[in-house]
Enzyme design. Structure first.
Site, PDB file in Angstrom:
ATOM      1  N   LYS A  13       0.851  -1.202   0.000  1.00 30.71           N
ATOM      2  CA  LYS A  13       0.000   0.000   0.000  1.00 30.71           C
ATOM      3  C   LYS A  13       0.880   1.243   0.000  1.00 30.71           C
ATOM      4  O   LYS A  13       1.785   1.369   0.817  1.00 30.71           O
ATOM      5  CB  LYS A  13      -0.894   0.009   1.247  1.00 30.71           C
ATOM      6  CG  LYS A  13      -1.585   1.356   1.515  1.00 30.71           C
ATOM      7  CD  LYS A  13      -2.412   1.350   2.809  1.00 30.71           C
ATOM      8  CE  LYS A  13      -2.950   2.744   3.129  1.00 30.71           C
ATOM      9  NZ  LYS A  13      -3.737   2.796   4.386  1.00 30.71           N
ATOM     10  N   ASP A  15      -2.301  10.377   3.822  1.00 27.05           N
ATOM     11  CA  ASP A  15      -3.683   9.978   4.082  1.00 27.05           C
ATOM     12  C   ASP A  15      -4.374  11.007   4.973  1.00 27.05           C
ATOM     13  O   ASP A  15      -4.264  10.968   6.190  1.00 27.05           O
ATOM     14  CB  ASP A  15      -3.723   8.588   4.737  1.00 27.05           C
ATOM     15  CG  ASP A  15      -5.143   8.103   4.952  1.00 27.05           C
ATOM     16  OD1 ASP A  15      -6.078   8.717   4.391  1.00 27.05           O
ATOM     17  OD2 ASP A  15      -5.318   7.087   5.670  1.00 27.05           O
ATOM     18  N   LYS A  65      -9.640  13.089   8.662  1.00 22.10           N
ATOM     19  CA  LYS A  65      -9.111  12.723   9.978  1.00 22.10           C
ATOM     20  C   LYS A  65      -9.015  13.966  10.852  1.00 22.10           C
ATOM     21  O   LYS A  65      -8.853  15.069  10.338  1.00 22.10           O
ATOM     22  CB  LYS A  65      -7.701  12.130   9.813  1.00 22.10           C
ATOM     23  CG  LYS A  65      -7.648  10.752   9.192  1.00 22.10           C
ATOM     24  CD  LYS A  65      -6.211  10.272   9.099  1.00 22.10           C
ATOM     25  CE  LYS A  65      -6.103   8.904   8.454  1.00 22.10           C
ATOM     26  NZ  LYS A  65      -6.679   7.813   9.260  1.00 22.10           N
ATOM     27  N   ASP A  78       1.979   6.557   5.308  1.00 19.18           N
ATOM     28  CA  ASP A  78       0.983   5.605   4.846  1.00 19.18           C
ATOM     29  C   ASP A  78       1.403   4.906   3.539  1.00 19.18           C
ATOM     30  O   ASP A  78       0.657   4.122   2.976  1.00 19.18           O
ATOM     31  CB  ASP A  78      -0.365   6.326   4.681  1.00 19.18           C
ATOM     32  CG  ASP A  78      -1.550   5.425   4.990  1.00 19.18           C
ATOM     33  OD1 ASP A  78      -1.348   4.378   5.641  1.00 19.18           O
ATOM     34  OD2 ASP A  78      -2.666   5.759   4.562  1.00 19.18           O
ATOM     35  N   ASP A 136     -11.817   7.176   4.366  1.00 14.73           N
ATOM     36  CA  ASP A 136     -10.585   6.945   5.121  1.00 14.73           C
ATOM     37  C   ASP A 136     -10.192   5.460   5.127  1.00 14.73           C
ATOM     38  O   ASP A 136      -9.087   5.111   5.520  1.00 14.73           O
ATOM     39  CB  ASP A 136     -10.769   7.467   6.555  1.00 14.73           C
ATOM     40  CG  ASP A 136      -9.451   7.672   7.270  1.00 14.73           C
ATOM     41  OD1 ASP A 136      -8.398   7.619   6.592  1.00 14.73           O
ATOM     42  OD2 ASP A 136      -9.476   7.898   8.492  1.00 14.73           O
ATOM     43  N   GLU A 138      -9.211   3.722   2.720  1.00 17.28           N
ATOM     44  CA  GLU A 138      -8.785   3.776   1.322  1.00 17.28           C
ATOM     45  C   GLU A 138      -7.748   2.709   0.972  1.00 17.28           C
ATOM     46  O   GLU A 138      -7.654   2.286  -0.168  1.00 17.28           O
ATOM     47  CB  GLU A 138      -8.222   5.174   1.011  1.00 17.28           C
ATOM     48  CG  GLU A 138      -6.764   5.439   1.392  1.00 17.28           C
ATOM     49  CD  GLU A 138      -6.491   5.351   2.888  1.00 17.28           C
ATOM     50  OE1 GLU A 138      -7.444   5.512   3.670  1.00 17.28           O
ATOM     51  OE2 GLU A 138      -5.332   5.099   3.279  1.00 17.28           O
ATOM     52  N   ARG A 152      -7.463  -0.477   1.688  1.00 20.93           N
ATOM     53  CA  ARG A 152      -8.010  -1.755   1.215  1.00 20.93           C
ATOM     54  C   ARG A 152      -8.497  -1.651  -0.229  1.00 20.93           C
ATOM     55  O   ARG A 152      -8.551  -2.647  -0.941  1.00 20.93           O
ATOM     56  CB  ARG A 152      -9.119  -2.229   2.171  1.00 20.93           C
ATOM     57  CG  ARG A 152     -10.311  -1.322   2.244  1.00 20.93           C
ATOM     58  CD  ARG A 152     -11.153  -1.594   3.493  1.00 20.93           C
ATOM     59  NE  ARG A 152     -10.554  -1.016   4.702  1.00 20.93           N
ATOM     60  CZ  ARG A 152     -11.058  -1.134   5.928  1.00 20.93           C
ATOM     61  NH1 ARG A 152     -12.157  -1.828   6.124  1.00 20.93           N
ATOM     62  NH2 ARG A 152     -10.460  -0.579   6.964  1.00 20.93           N
TER      63      ARG A 152
HETATM   64  N1  BES Z   1      -3.727   4.720   7.121  1.00 23.30           N
HETATM   65  C1  BES Z   1      -4.805   4.469   7.993  1.00 23.30           C
HETATM   66  C2  BES Z   1      -4.456   3.493   9.119  1.00 23.30           C
HETATM   67  C3  BES Z   1      -3.481   3.987  10.157  1.00 23.30           C
HETATM   68  C4  BES Z   1      -3.952   4.554  11.315  1.00 23.30           C
HETATM   69  C5  BES Z   1      -2.116   3.831   9.974  1.00 23.30           C
HETATM   70  C6  BES Z   1      -3.048   4.970  12.280  1.00 23.30           C
HETATM   71  C7  BES Z   1      -1.225   4.260  10.942  1.00 23.30           C
HETATM   72  C8  BES Z   1      -1.702   4.819  12.090  1.00 23.30           C
HETATM   73  C9  BES Z   1      -5.982   3.877   7.216  1.00 23.30           C
HETATM   74  O1  BES Z   1      -6.116   4.328   5.915  1.00 23.30           O
HETATM   75  C10 BES Z   1      -7.213   4.308   7.935  1.00 23.30           C
HETATM   76  O2  BES Z   1      -7.472   5.467   7.983  1.00 23.30           O
HETATM   77  N2  BES Z   1      -7.932   3.344   8.489  1.00 23.30           N
HETATM   78  C11 BES Z   1      -9.111   3.638   9.215  1.00 23.30           C
HETATM   79  C12 BES Z   1     -10.149   2.620   8.841  1.00 23.30           C
HETATM   80  C13 BES Z   1     -11.539   2.978   9.316  1.00 23.30           C
HETATM   81  C14 BES Z   1     -12.048   4.213   8.587  1.00 23.30           C
HETATM   82  C15 BES Z   1     -12.430   1.806   9.053  1.00 23.30           C
HETATM   83  C16 BES Z   1      -8.774   3.567  10.695  1.00 23.30           C
HETATM   84  O3  BES Z   1      -7.970   2.725  11.093  1.00 23.30           O
HETATM   85  O4  BES Z   1      -9.295   4.385  11.439  1.00 23.30           O
HETATM   86 ZN    ZN Z   2      -4.423   4.944   5.002  1.00 20.13          ZN
HETATM   87 MN    MN Z   3      -7.204   6.124   5.780  1.00 21.35          MN
END
Ligand code: BES
Ligand code: ZN
Ligand code: MN
Length: 498
Positions: free
Chosen positions: A268, A273, A280, A291, A350, A352, A354
């Site tokens: 990825k 992000d 966020k 990310d 967010d 994204e 996956r």
């Molecule tokens: N890049 C983030 C995950 C992440 C969070 C990486 C903290 C490093 C530190 C990912 O794209 C994301 O935002 N995931 C969300 C998923 C949710 C919206 C289902 C998350 O983990 O909050």
């Molecule tokens: Zn992300």
């Molecule tokens: Mn995200």
């Protein structure tokens, strides 16, 4: 830094500082290595006295630096703890070397000599020790200096001292493997530490091209137009809110022409992000420049593979985009058509990562690749579940994942198997599309993995969630503040174990 293996005596080597190691409880009868005995006697028994007074304990990660006061060519002696003898692993050797090197660097040492840590006191194969030592030194001494000069001097030379002249060549070769693996990890660290205004999807593609021509790898970059004509709707959906064009990077290594079998390493690469329209909170947002760590680690693993040339075929696939809430951004409620043909209802822009993985996994399957290993900073939930030391591992194939977990044990990169729980699959069901891109509040790392598994189908697949482990806030052993480069070494070890 130059690394070399020489035959000689650690008490005679002409460097600024030397590293010796010792297990915990050495004072209670476990014999110290002959190198420790020799250095101790040169220092007039200082080490023995410090052991008696508990000034030195040999605990893991302990480094006690002594001044030789002119009794040795080296000014400084770093006595590194390995922990209890029965617990010592090669990973402790890496960490002890890293800690010892950093302590000596801080004191201005530019040339460091070390014994074959672990070979004498624990009885490890000297070649395995030599490799662990160079890995530890090159990883532990890493600094990111592109935007700020280093604070002190850098270590220029690491000299591993063996008393056995006849094994120097063999030890040198092992030491060189350690250097290559650690340098590759540092390639990933460099990429991840770059800010998002530099490390855009286009820069990632350029970096891949440069590394490809340097190390003899085939690199192909698909642009937005190519993705449109192929139908990578999930990746394109994520990319559309940013002015930075997305790139789909493919890197090929051919190491075995007797077979068509080809492993895919998928990473990825969201270069920033913001969360997109599901934006966020601003706290901690700067962290979201890493990310793209999954992408960086698979690119870096290809560097290690190109340099060490295992007899396997491997392709890295890096879907790269920036997730911003621009005027063209995709929205919650949108439905995207993925490369597989499956439709995806967007519940959160967010979630994204996956989406990128879905299209990359489909691409890999279409090209006949197997097994597939994806690496992604995918979920905050994985960081909550496993913290910042253990990466989460999910898989649909017992044999392949067992091989992967064994590879991780050998490299010392901490991994923990997580369930790909079929019970939760229904959480990703959508009323009006084939799947939706979030589950519910609970089990977020698992529902994210399950989403990707919908696209992997029956193809053997492993998903490594590095959201907790891609970055570190402290120096500890081979880990330094900032990007960790996890799991570059395990990816190499995995493909090398076929
Ligand atoms: N890049 C983030 C995950 C992440 C969070 C990486 C903290 C490093 C530190 C990912 O794209 C994301 O935002 N995931 C969300 C998923 C949710 C919206 C289902 C998350 O983990 O909050
Ligand atoms: Zn992300
Ligand atoms: Mn995200």
């Amino acid at each position: 830094m130059r690394t070399e293996v020489i035959a000689g005596d650690i008490t005679e080597v002409g460097v600024d500082g030397i590293i010796i190691s010792l297990c915990e409880n050495t004072e209670r009868g476990e014999a110290p290595s002959s190198a420790v005995v020799a250095v101790d006697s040169a220092l007039g028994g200082a080490i023995g006295q410090l052991l008696d007074s508990h000034g030195i304990t040999g605990k893991a990660n302990e480094v006690i630096v002594l001044h030789s006061l002119g009794r040795l060519p080296a000014k400084l002696v770093a006595v590194c703890g390995l922990g209890k003898q029965r617990d010592v692993t090669l990973d402790r050797v890496r960490d002890a070397t890293a800690e010892g090197c950093r302590a000596l660097r801080k004191l201005g040492c530019q040339a460091i000599g070390t014994t074959l840590i672990g070979a004498g006191s624990v009885g490890f194969d000297p070649a395995a020790s030599a490799r662990a030592i160079t890995e530890g030194a090159v990883l532990g001494l890493y600094t990111f200096t592109r935007y700020k000069a280093p604070e002190g001097s850098e270590v220029e030379r690491l000299c591993i001292v063996s008393r056995d002249q006849s094994s120097v060549d063999q030890l040198s070769r092992a030491a060189d493997v350690g250097v290559v693996l650690a340098e590759a990890t540092n390639v990933a660290r460099d990429m991840v530490n770059e800010p998002a205004n530099y490390m855009t999807p286009s820069r990632m593609a350029e970096t891949a091209m440069e590394l490809g021509s340097k190390y003899g790898l085939g690199v192909t970059v698909l642009d937005r137009d190519d993705m449109v004509s192929m139908g990578m709707g999930a990746l394109l959906g994520v990319a559309q809110g940013s002015a930075e064009p997305p790139k789909f990077i493919r890197i090929d290594y051919d190491g075995d022409d007797s077979t068509d079998a080809r492993t895919a390493l998928i990473g990825k690469a969201i270069t920033f992000d913001s969360g997109g329209i599901s934006i966020k909170p601003s706290e901690g947002l700067a962290e979201m420049k890493d990310d793209m760590a999954g992408g960086a680690t698979v690119i870096a693993a290809m560097v290690a593979i190109a340099r060490l040339k295992p007899q396997v075929n491997v392709t890295a696939l890096i879907p790269a985009a920036e997730n911003l809430p621009g005027g063209h951004a995709f929205r919650p409620g949108d439905i995207l058509k993925s490369l597989s043909g499956k439709t995806i209802e967007i519940m959160s822009t967010d979630a994204e990562g996956r989406l990128l993985l879905a299209d990359a996994v489909t691409y890999a399957i279409t090209e006949g690749m197997s097994p597939l290993i994806d690496v992604a900073t995918l979920t905050g939930a994985c960081r909550v579940a496993l913290g910042t030391v253990y990466s989460g591992v999910f898989s649909n194939d017992e044999a392949v994942v067992t091989r992967f977990m064994h590879a991780a044990v050998r490299t010392g990169e901490r991994m923990w198997r997580m369930p790909l729980a079929d019970e939760y699959r229904e959480l990703n069901k959508s009323l009006i599309a084939d799947v939706k891109n979030t589950g519910n509040r609970f089990g977020g790392a698992i529902t994210a993995a399950l989403f990707v598994s919908e696209f992997a189908g029956d193809t053997p697949w492993i998903h490594v969630d590095i959201a907790g482990t891609s970055n570190s806030t402290k120096d500890s052993g081979v880990t330094v503040k900032g990007a960790t480069g996890v799991p570059v070494r395990t990816l190499f070890e995995f493909v090398n174990s076929e």
